[in-house]
Design a protein around this motif. Structure first.
Motif, mmCIF file in Angstrom:
data_model
loop_
_atom_site.group_PDB
_atom_site.id
_atom_site.type_symbol
_atom_site.label_atom_id
_atom_site.label_comp_id
_atom_site.label_asym_id
_atom_site.label_seq_id
_atom_site.Cartn_x
_atom_site.Cartn_y
_atom_site.Cartn_z
ATOM 1 N N THR A 63 0.821 -1.236 0.046
ATOM 2 C CA THR A 63 -0.239 -0.087 0.163
ATOM 3 C C THR A 63 0.822 1.179 -0.011
ATOM 4 N N GLY A 64 2.036 1.222 0.525
ATOM 5 C CA GLY A 64 2.957 2.426 0.642
ATOM 6 C C GLY A 64 2.700 3.192 1.829
ATOM 7 N N ASP A 65 1.726 2.542 2.797
ATOM 8 C CA ASP A 65 1.522 3.212 3.942
ATOM 9 C C ASP A 65 1.616 2.000 5.275
ATOM 10 N N ILE A 66 1.984 2.407 6.362
ATOM 11 C CA ILE A 66 2.214 1.438 7.530
ATOM 12 C C ILE A 66 1.318 2.010 8.605
ATOM 13 N N GLY A 67 0.801 1.068 9.471
ATOM 14 C CA GLY A 67 0.090 1.426 10.548
ATOM 15 C C GLY A 67 1.354 1.274 11.535
ATOM 16 N N ILE A 68 1.148 2.319 12.548
ATOM 17 C CA ILE A 68 2.148 2.415 13.712
ATOM 18 C C ILE A 68 1.508 2.674 15.237
ATOM 19 N N ARG A 69 1.832 1.912 16.018
ATOM 20 C CA ARG A 69 1.465 2.181 17.449
ATOM 21 C C ARG A 69 2.712 2.566 18.244
ATOM 22 N N MET A 70 2.283 3.130 19.178
ATOM 23 C CA MET A 70 3.442 3.626 20.269
ATOM 24 C C MET A 70 2.486 3.330 21.564
#
Length: 192
Positions: A103-110
């Motif tokens: 997708t070219g996107d990433i899900g990020i969690r902190m």
């Protein structure tokens, strides 16, 4: 350093899988920079390839190393992270392409959990941030509910269980409602 963290980091360094607590549910962590480790996560979850998996970071510096949020996205990140929110932002090429599903996107969690943050900080690299369950099964809040194969678990007892809210900061929309939904929706409206 906590012995559990030490052992978990050692497992991650060997491309192993670690179940770790977050402020929502138990996550399945693997070295997000290792193709082999990431493939193991898909395998044990029975998750279809092409379906993205989020990564967890411990601070904004690590986030900036793997993703490229714009200024408005940074304003959102500074307001809601660490916290029970997954932000979807443009990915940098250092992450294995499988994680973004093309997708070219990433899900990020902190994650806003001291154990999760210490684990990532000590490992000094992002780890996968997917729940420790078979694909399509409920997200685990206790050791007994973990349905995937793993090499090590940091067990802190029961967790709250409300999944993170997934927010697409490129399209400025909520992809999956979860924790803090009203506050997030209001912030997105104010961004327009």
């Amino acid at each position: 350093m906590n012995r559990d963290i030490e052992q978990a980091v050692s497992v991650l360094h060997r491309d192993g899988l670690v179940v770790y607590p977050t402020e929502t549910v138990y996550g399945l962590g693997a070295d997000a920079l290792s193709d082999h480790a990431v493939h193991r996560v898909y395998e044990v979850k029975g998750r279809p390839l092409g379906k993205p998996i989020s990564v967890a970071v411990c601070d904004e510096e690590m986030l900036a190393a793997v993703a490229a949020p714009d200024d408005a996205a940074w304003a959102f990140i500074e307001t809601f992270l660490p916290g029970p929110v997954t932000v979807v932002v443009p990915v940098k090429s250092c992450l294995p392409p499988i994680l973004s599903g093309g997708t070219g996107d990433i899900g990020i969690r902190m994650p806003d959990h001291p154990v999760a943050l210490e684990l990532i900080e000590t490992f000094d690299a992002p780890i996968t941030a997917t729940s420790a369950n078979l694909s399509g099964r409920p997200s685990p809040t206790t050791r007994e509910e973990v349905t995937v194969v793993y090499d090590f678990m940091i067990d802190v007892g029961g967790l709250p269980g409300t999944p993170s809210t997934v927010v697409d900061l490129i399209g400025r929309q909520i992809l999956r409602p979860g924790a803090e939904i009203e506050r997030i929706a209001q912030f997105l409206r104010d961004m327009e």
